[in-house]
Design a protein around this motif. Structure first.
Motif: not given
Ligand SMILES: [Zn+2]
Length: 314
Positions: A109, A111, A113-114, A186, A205
């Protein structure tokens, strides 16, 4: 439904090993505990921990979402890349496993932090693949319903090269990897990756193991979609399946069942407040998740109620 692939041509990519995307999720902020006003000493340089899941599949934990690695006969496929500052450590951990090149990067996805390491992995030769909405959201400013934060568009060089709309299968790594898009979970662009032969599932997530999940309702996420995403994975899993959560420790099917049951309880409690005519503020004040305090990590009880409430009111 037929899957469609879109090939997006990206120009020259820049290697920015020390640059941070600046697009951090609350998970990232919670885990990013280093003081920013002074340079980190060498002892505090990012480190990662690799877990061998067998069959050429590995999980790497560091800062941000859990990374999946699938080693094939010629190439390596990686799932998610945490933050830009983690790229050196993650690439180093992969080099400790194999000398094969990282050919593919799947983002579960959008975000930060990914996806924060995307530019570095693209510069290292990886083709970045994700759902259509990952590219869309990385191309536009994003807001959060739960946090007072605005995420600017990612650099063009950090955006996915190839996007898809539905189920997609990788055959090229020698590790058959089937990507299942789960709608409105998510976010609105989530993927679950199933390594069918290795019997490993990476949940992104859509699964926070042992804690309240973040549901990005401003980006199309919903509690019903999360519960449905859990079910998609449960239908693929058996008792021996190893499940990589987006955050938290390696998991089993039983852990995922427990997470789904928790979400069903949360949904019932918050729906009862909606049925009673509560406003969001009244629903939070009623403390419908009393007794679930142990699940509060980077999402506290009030924000869990808020995410469920906003989902169910839509
Ligand atoms: Zn996430």
């Amino acid at each position: 439904m037929q899957s469609s692939l879109k090939f997006i041509l990206i120009g020259t990519v820049a290697l920015t090993l020390s640059a941070c995307s600046g697009a951090q999720t609350p998970a990232a902020q919670a885990q990013d505990t280093k003081p920013s006003e002074k340079p980190a000493p060498a002892a505090d340089a990012p480190s990662v921990e690799t877990t061998d899941l067998g069959s050429g599949i590995y999980m790497i934990k560091g800062q941000g979402g859990n990374v999946g690695v699938a080693v094939g006969p010629d190439t390596v496929l990686v799932i998610d890349d945490q933050f830009a500052r983690m790229s050196t450590a993650i690439l180093g951990a992969i080099a400790d496993i194999t000398d094969k090149p990282v050919a593919y990067m799947i983002n579960t996805h959008y975000h930060g932090d990914h996806t924060g390491g995307n530019e570095n992995f693209a510069a290292a030769g990886a083709t970045i693949i994700a759902h259509d909405n990952v590219h869309k959201r990385m191309s536009e400013t994003q807001q959060s319903d739960l946090f007072d934060r605005e995420t600017p568009p990612a650099n063009p060089a950090a955006r996915p090269h190839i996007t898809f709309s539905d189920t997609t299968t990788f055959q090229t790594t020698g590790q058959k990897a089937k990507i299942h898009h789960v709608a409105g979970a998510h976010t609105d662009g989530d993927s679950i990756i199933h390594f069918e032969d290795a019997n490993v599932i990476h949940m992104g997530d859509n699964f926070f193991n042992g804690m309240f999940p973040y549901i990005d309702t401003a980006a199309g996420g919903s509690i019903n979609g999360m519960i449905a995403a859990h079910q998609t994975a449960l239908d693929l899993a058996d008792e021996a399946t190893q499940i990589i959560p987006g955050h938290g420790a390696m998991s089993t099917k039983a852990d995922l069942v427990a997470a789904q049951n928790l979400l069903k309880k949360i949904r019932a409690q918050v729906q009862a407040r909606i049925n009673a005519g509560n406003s969001l503020e009244e629903a939070i004040a009623a403390d419908p998740l009393k007794g679930m305090e142990s699940y509060a990590a980077f999402i506290d009880k009030d924000n869990m109620v808020k995410a469920a409430y906003l989902s169910l009111k839509k």
